[in-house]
Write an enzyme that holds these catalytic residues in place. Structure first.
Site, mmCIF file in Angstrom:
data_model
loop_
_atom_site.group_PDB
_atom_site.id
_atom_site.type_symbol
_atom_site.label_atom_id
_atom_site.label_comp_id
_atom_site.label_asym_id
_atom_site.label_seq_id
_atom_site.Cartn_x
_atom_site.Cartn_y
_atom_site.Cartn_z
ATOM 1 N N ALA A 1 3.833 -1.510 4.188
ATOM 2 C CA ALA A 1 2.659 -2.108 5.193
ATOM 3 C C ALA A 1 3.181 -3.230 4.414
ATOM 4 O O ALA A 1 2.129 -4.546 4.576
ATOM 5 C CB ALA A 1 1.598 -2.089 4.482
ATOM 6 N N ASP B 1 -3.043 -1.349 10.145
ATOM 7 C CA ASP B 1 -2.612 -1.178 8.566
ATOM 8 C C ASP B 1 -3.418 -2.621 8.474
ATOM 9 O O ASP B 1 -4.033 -3.084 6.896
ATOM 10 C CB ASP B 1 -1.817 -1.395 8.146
ATOM 11 C CG ASP B 1 -0.884 0.320 7.964
ATOM 12 O OD1 ASP B 1 -1.548 1.659 8.646
ATOM 13 O OD2 ASP B 1 0.234 -0.224 8.055
ATOM 14 N N LYS C 1 0.748 -1.437 -0.064
ATOM 15 C CA LYS C 1 -0.054 -0.324 0.124
ATOM 16 C C LYS C 1 0.797 1.293 0.129
ATOM 17 O O LYS C 1 2.263 1.225 0.609
ATOM 18 C CB LYS C 1 -1.312 0.086 1.212
ATOM 19 C CG LYS C 1 0.104 0.364 2.459
ATOM 20 C CD LYS C 1 -0.357 1.060 2.764
ATOM 21 C CE LYS C 1 0.756 1.558 4.303
ATOM 22 N NZ LYS C 1 1.325 2.867 4.484
ATOM 23 N N GLY D 1 5.090 -6.111 6.364
ATOM 24 C CA GLY D 1 5.113 -7.297 7.985
ATOM 25 C C GLY D 1 3.169 -7.590 7.822
ATOM 26 O O GLY D 1 2.384 -8.390 7.591
#
Ligand code: C5P
Length: 311
Positions: free
Chosen positions: A109, A145, A18, A111
């Site tokens: 993002a 997230d 993202k 992870g």
């Protein structure tokens, strides 16, 4: 007579990265998190996560961005699998193999994406078919997230980022991502943002009319100048070279550039496919960046790709 061991069943899910097209950050809440008004946008830069039945819980990582991913219990994908097992009353363990193309600690993002992919892959592997609300709840407990990485597309985020609302967004956008050597820690960037803004009155974050208008138009020329990130100054303060990267991309013709999330990846918007190619070549040749990736957006959220269920 020898018997062949059955292939362990496995499920693979693909998940996008993202970028925040707008990231407005309020003053810290009593729990330490910052209230956000953000526009999440998923891009076609993917990790693939395969979950396989195993004797022991474990995680391994391959791919262009595998360096620096923790392999212990702090790994967010492993935590996602364990949480889903708890929710589904599953006692079996899984091994999680992550093929990583999303930069680690890059503000895209990565992870959280792997956690989202693990949730949908384990849900399929264990045949749980949990209601979406339960997956979303598990996702938001894992990280701010993660719910967006389940959803994908382009979406408004509020709260600490986990509350999603639809946004009217048209068009396909061509992005060039400038990767930097080393990552930035998200808590460090938020802390630096607080430090830089100390003593100032911080308004409650609300979506800007410019961004909403640009998304409705679907015109990259409108979106470029509307890209905004309140964490950008903090990321540049911690990694001053990012200022030069931003200057270089704009000089090479990007319609706009912004630090992605908490950085250090910088996202540049290009007019079309050809301009994105040119920009990627110029940035690479300039030597100002460690690596470059191109991707279009929006992209679907975490999706199961295929399941092998050899008994
Ligand atoms: O939710 P997540 O675990 O991804 O957040 C990582 C860290 O980023 C938090 O511990 C916090 O320091 C910071 N953060 C924040 N405000 C947010 C989201 C994250 O301060 N809205």
């Amino acid at each position: 007579m020898t018997s062949v061991a059955p292939t362990p069943p496995s499920v693979t899910a693909r998940v996008p990265a993202k970028v925040n097209l707008e990231l407005l950050v309020g003053a810290p809440r009593s729990d330490g998190y910052h209230p956000l008004s953000t526009v999440f946008h998923a891009v076609r830069l993917y990790d693939e996560v395969t979950v396989t039945r195993a004797q022991e819980w474990g995680v391994s990582v391959t791919g262009s961005q595998s360096l620096g991913v923790p392999l212990d219990e702090s790994n967010l994908a492993l935590r996602a699998a364990r949480r889903l097992a708890e929710l589904g009353g599953v006692e079996d363990a899984v091994h999680i193999s992550i093929h990583k193309d999303i930069p680690v600690a890059g503000g895209m993002a990565g992870g959280s994406a792997d956690a989202a992919a693990t949730l949908v892959a384990c849900d399929a592997l264990w045949g749980l078919a949990l209601p979406r609300t339960q997956l979303d709840q598990a996702a938001s407990e894992l990280g701010s997230d993660v719910p967006f990485l389940l959803a994908g597309g382009t979406s408004m985020g509020s709260g600490r980022g986990e509350i999603l609302a639809p946004v009217l967004a048209r068009g396909t956008y061509h992005w060039v991502f400038a990767l930097s050597e080393g990552g930035l820690s998200t808590p460090d960037v938020y802390a630096e943002c607080d430090r830089l803004r100390a003593g100032r009155r911080i308004p409650d974050p609300t979506p800007s009319p410019e961004m909403m208008q640009a998304l409705r138009s679907g015109d990259p020329r409108a979106l470029g100048p509307a890209l905004t990130n309140d964490l950008q100054a903090a990321a540049i303060s911690l990694m001053p070279a990012l200022g030069d990267v931003l200057d270089a991309g704009l000089e090479f013709g990007a319609l706009g550039g912004v630090v992605s999330g908490s950085g250090p990846t910088v996202a540049f918007l290009a007019e079309d496919h050809e301009s994105a190619l040119d920009l990627a070549v110029s940035l690479t040749a300039s030597g100002a960046v460690q690596d470059v990736r191109r991707a279009t957006g929006p992209a679907h959220g975490a999706q199961v790709l295929g399941a092998s269920r050899t008994a």
